[in-house]
Design an enzyme around this catalytic site. Structure first.
Site, PDB file in Angstrom:
ATOM      1  N   GLY A   1      62.145  -1.325  26.389  1.00  0.00           N
ATOM      2  CA  GLY A   1      61.335  -0.103  26.359  1.00  0.00           C
ATOM      3  C   GLY A   1      60.786   0.257  24.993  1.00  0.00           C
ATOM      4  O   GLY A   1      60.391   1.407  24.784  1.00  0.00           O
ATOM      5  N   GLY A   2      60.784  -0.691  24.040  1.00  0.00           N
ATOM      6  CA  GLY A   2      60.278  -0.364  22.711  1.00  0.00           C
ATOM      7  C   GLY A   2      61.050   0.812  22.144  1.00  0.00           C
ATOM      8  O   GLY A   2      62.275   0.897  22.286  1.00  0.00           O
TER       9      GLY A   2
ATOM     10  N   SER B   1      64.257  -2.793  14.704  1.00  0.00           N
ATOM     11  CA  SER B   1      64.252  -2.855  16.167  1.00  0.00           C
ATOM     12  C   SER B   1      64.758  -1.540  16.745  1.00  0.00           C
ATOM     13  O   SER B   1      65.413  -0.751  16.053  1.00  0.00           O
ATOM     14  CB  SER B   1      65.171  -3.990  16.623  1.00  0.00           C
ATOM     15  OG  SER B   1      65.353  -3.958  18.014  1.00  0.00           O
TER      16      SER B   1
ATOM     17  N   THR C   1      60.939  -6.193  26.815  1.00  0.00           N
ATOM     18  CA  THR C   1      62.182  -6.736  26.265  1.00  0.00           C
ATOM     19  C   THR C   1      63.072  -6.852  27.473  1.00  0.00           C
ATOM     20  O   THR C   1      62.663  -6.455  28.569  1.00  0.00           O
ATOM     21  CB  THR C   1      62.697  -5.747  25.179  1.00  0.00           C
ATOM     22  OG1 THR C   1      61.806  -5.781  24.076  1.00  0.00           O
ATOM     23  CG2 THR C   1      64.095  -5.990  24.720  1.00  0.00           C
TER      24      THR C   1
HETATM   25  N1  GLY Z   1      60.549  -5.484  20.001  1.00  0.00           N
HETATM   26  C1  GLY Z   1      61.311  -4.459  20.558  1.00  0.00           C
HETATM   27  C2  GLY Z   1      62.453  -4.038  19.712  1.00  0.00           C
HETATM   28  O1  GLY Z   1      62.894  -4.816  18.889  1.00  0.00           O
HETATM   29  O2  GLY Z   1      62.964  -2.964  19.829  1.00  0.00           O
END
Ligand code: GLY
Length: 564
Positions: free
Chosen positions: A466-467, A445, A374
């Site tokens: 960083g997920g 998210s 991201t």
């Molecule tokens: N795809 C990463 C997030 O939305 O946190």
């Protein structure tokens, strides 16, 4: 490896930075990772994009104008996450008495979605996992609400980058790796050197003509340049030929939403952050709410007791995240989660000498795996208006699908939904309903664009990719600045901690550094399992005494802070 040797690296990089110093005409010194100015700063993952932001500020644009222009520029120069085919969140602190605003341009599930559409799993690198893109609508909405420069002025720098090309530098290797893995012919045609037949060199120039034309349509027609007309036709045709779900109706129905940011307080600062469909603001509020019950500062940043309390606050916030959070337009989110009383209760539940085993907080739940790919950028202008923007394609290069003839990559954000309604998996995890797929719902998210304010003035602008680690990265940086009084450079460079309830272990970037050996030993005695981990790319800005300090994160070659 990087964070483990952050202190030696910092010494080396100081010499490197000194060697690179460029004294610019008005006497300010800057390098690519640091920028200081009284007039405005932009910090992003890409030199070209940060420069675009600084140029927009120079032209008299405000922070929102610059943020929009940076977002479009990153769609060209940082194709693994910068996008027009994905979605994200923009937090705006106007700084002029208007309320802070949150532009939600998260992707939506297509109308054809069903709860069990992904129970079979499978590769996410295809058309089936694409959510309805939100970025263009989000930037249009932000411009309508706050923009000052003409819209086309904000898109044209990206058009010029796409059509004129840019030198790949560190992107060359990353692109070569992505091309090697890709099974998408259009990706190879558009992003490959001679259609993928040759490997890119760092000195090569990448020209993206189809993307340039798509951006031109957006520059000329705004939303209609993406959600209608030629681009919509090309996107719908791409979906049809690849068995994707998005229809022209999905595109025409997409709307970005203006939401109230989550607001909390910490040590006399107001903290604004991301509301649902992000979990970030609520989780951050829980963690800060717990930690304000302890005097961390006098214990010290790396005292075992401090680190233990930070880990325990993370554990509790992530348990609530998994149990309760999803798109608040579709589910009820318990109001108590963001209250000070609840944080006090959680603080009282912490054993000061011993780790709480995660399973004591409840059975493990199946959660979506979020990718670290991201990107986050921060902007502030001379008036003190600030923007914290995080957006994404989900995995690196998203679905890997390039819209034929339109030159842009599509996300695979549908993977951020929980996929197994009511199913217990082999690890004993149970699918939780809050984040199950529903048509037109937004997937949960972790993106946590955040702005801290004191006495009405911005103090800190931060966020990260960083997920699921994003929220913890933001907590680390926020504490480093607001609790421990570190300089922004040190706050961004300091090794980060990450605990997400499950798996029951602590990721720590300092775990292999001899300087932290005793800390790791003491944490282990308390019952924490400490491993390598933690991450992010926290491109941040600190405002102090009328001066803005931008710090691009260390973690990548292209990060840049630019000033006007
Ligand atoms: N795809 C990463 C997030 O939305 O946190």
């Amino acid at each position: 490896m990087f964070r483990a040797c952050v202190y030696p690296v910092r010494r080396v990089s100081l010499i490197f930075v000194l060697a690179l110093l460029v004294v610019v005409p008005n006497g300010w010194a800057q390098d690519h990772r640091n920028a200081t100015s009284e007039h405005g700063v932009a910090v992003s993952r890409s030199v070209e994009a940060s420069d675009v932001g600084a140029a927009i500020l120079e032209q008299g644009g405000n922070a929102v104008d610059a943020a929009i222009a940076i977002g479009f520029a990153l769609a060209v120069t940082h194709p693994s996450a910068g996008n027009i085919g994905g979605g994200g969140f923009m937090l705006v602190y106007p700084g002029d008495g208007r309320d802070p605003a949150f532009v939600d341009y998260r992707e939506k599930a297509p109308l054809a979605s069903t709860e069990d559409m992904y129970v079979d799993g499978g590769s996410r690198k295809n058309h089936r996992w694409v959510g309805v893109p939100g970025t263009v609508a989000g930037f249009v909405l932000a411009h309508e609400q706050f923009g000052t420069l003409p819209w086309e002025n904000l898109v044209m720098p990206a058009v010029r980058l796409a059509e004129g090309g840019f030198v790949l530098n560190s992107l060359a290797d990353a692109l070569n790796r992505a091309l090697e893995r890709s099974e998408n012919d259009e990706f190879k045609r558009v992003y490959g050197k001679n259609g993928g037949a040759e490997a890119w060199q760092a000195s090569d120039r990448l020209v993206l003509s189809d993307l340039g034309r798509s951006l031109r349509r957006i520059a000329e027609q705004g939303n209609d340049g993406f959600y209608a007309g030629e681009t919509a036709d090309l996107l719908a045709a791409e979906m049809e030929q690849g068995d994707g779900y998005i229809s022209k109706e999905d595109l025409s129905r997409y709307a970005a939403v203006l939401r109230k940011p989550i607001r909390t307080t910490f040590r006399g600062n107001e903290i604004f952050s991301a509301p649902p469909p992000s979990s970030g603001g609520i989780a951050l509020t829980i963690m800060l709410g717990i930690l304000e019950h302890f005097d961390l500062k006098s214990k010290g940043r790396w005292a075992p007791q401090t680190v233990h309390l930070i880990i325990e606050s993370m554990r509790r916030a992530y348990a609530d995240r998994a149990r309760h959070l999803g798109d608040s337009d579709f589910i009820e989110i318990p109001a108590h989660l963001t209250t000070k009383g609840y944080a006090r209760e959680l603080a009282a539940s912490i054993n000061l000498r011993q780790a709480t085993m995660s399973e004591k907080l409840g059975p493990r739940l199946t959660e979506a795996e979020e990718s670290p790919e991201t990107t986050h950028y921060s902007v502030i202008d001379r008036s003190g208006m600030a923007v914290s923007n995080t957006y994404t394609l989900e995995q690196g290069y998203g679905s890997g699908v390039v819209v034929t003839g339109a030159g842009f990559l599509l996300n695979n954000e549908m993977g951020d939904f929980n996929r197994n309604p009511g199913v217990t998996n082999r690890q004993g995890s149970i699918g939780t309903p809050a984040n199950l797929v529903v048509a037109e719902k937004r997937m949960l998210s972790s993106m946590t664009p955040t702005i801290a304010v004191r006495d009405g003035k911005v103090v800190l602008v931060t966020g990260s990719p960083g997920g699921r680690t994003i929220i913890n990265t933001v907590l680390n940086v926020t504490l480093n600045v607001l609790e421990f009084g570190m300089s922004l450079r040190n706050a961004v460079d300091a090794p980060r901690l990450n605990m997400q309830w499950f798996p029951d272990r602590v990721g720590f970037q300092g775990v292999e550094d001899p300087a932290f050996a005793d800390l790791v030993k003491q944490l282990t005695v308390m019952g924490h399992r400490v491993t390598r981990g933690g991450g992010g790319d926290a491109n941040s800005i600190l405002a102090k005494d009328g001066t803005f300090i931008g710090a691009a994160d260390n973690e990548n070659g292209g990060a840049s802070a630019a000033r006007r």
